[in-house]
Design a protein around this motif. Structure first.
Motif: not given
Length: 86
Positions: A51, A67, A72-73, A76
């Motif tokens: 997160r 995630f 990816e986290a 984002e």
């Protein structure tokens, strides 16, 4: 924050025309962190994933959903902080 190693190698394959921000560094707890538009983005392990939390003085923290990957986290978190630009 420290001026230690960065995590930019995670983004070597990304061709990003967006504004440049300071590189990812590590928090005192060893979590990736980076300032984006005045927001401190910190990525941390949570359950079976990752997160992020966005912090800015005087504003309640904003926590993400979970995630699958750290990369990816991190992506984002930056995109979210960029959308919060006033």
């Amino acid at each position: 924050m420290t001026n230690g190693p960065t995590l930019d190698f995670l983004f070597d394959d990304v061709d990003d025309p967006k504004p440049q921000h300071p590189p990812w560094t590590f928090s005192q707890k060893g979590n990736p962190c980076r300032f984006v538009n005045g927001w401190l983005c910190t990525v941390f392990e949570y359950d079976a994933g990752f997160r992020y939390v966005l912090n800015q003085r005087g504003i309640d923290p904003i926590y993400s959903d979970t995630f699958e990957t750290q990369k990816e986290a991190m992506q984002e978190a930056v995109e979210h902080a960029e959308r919060l630009r006033a």
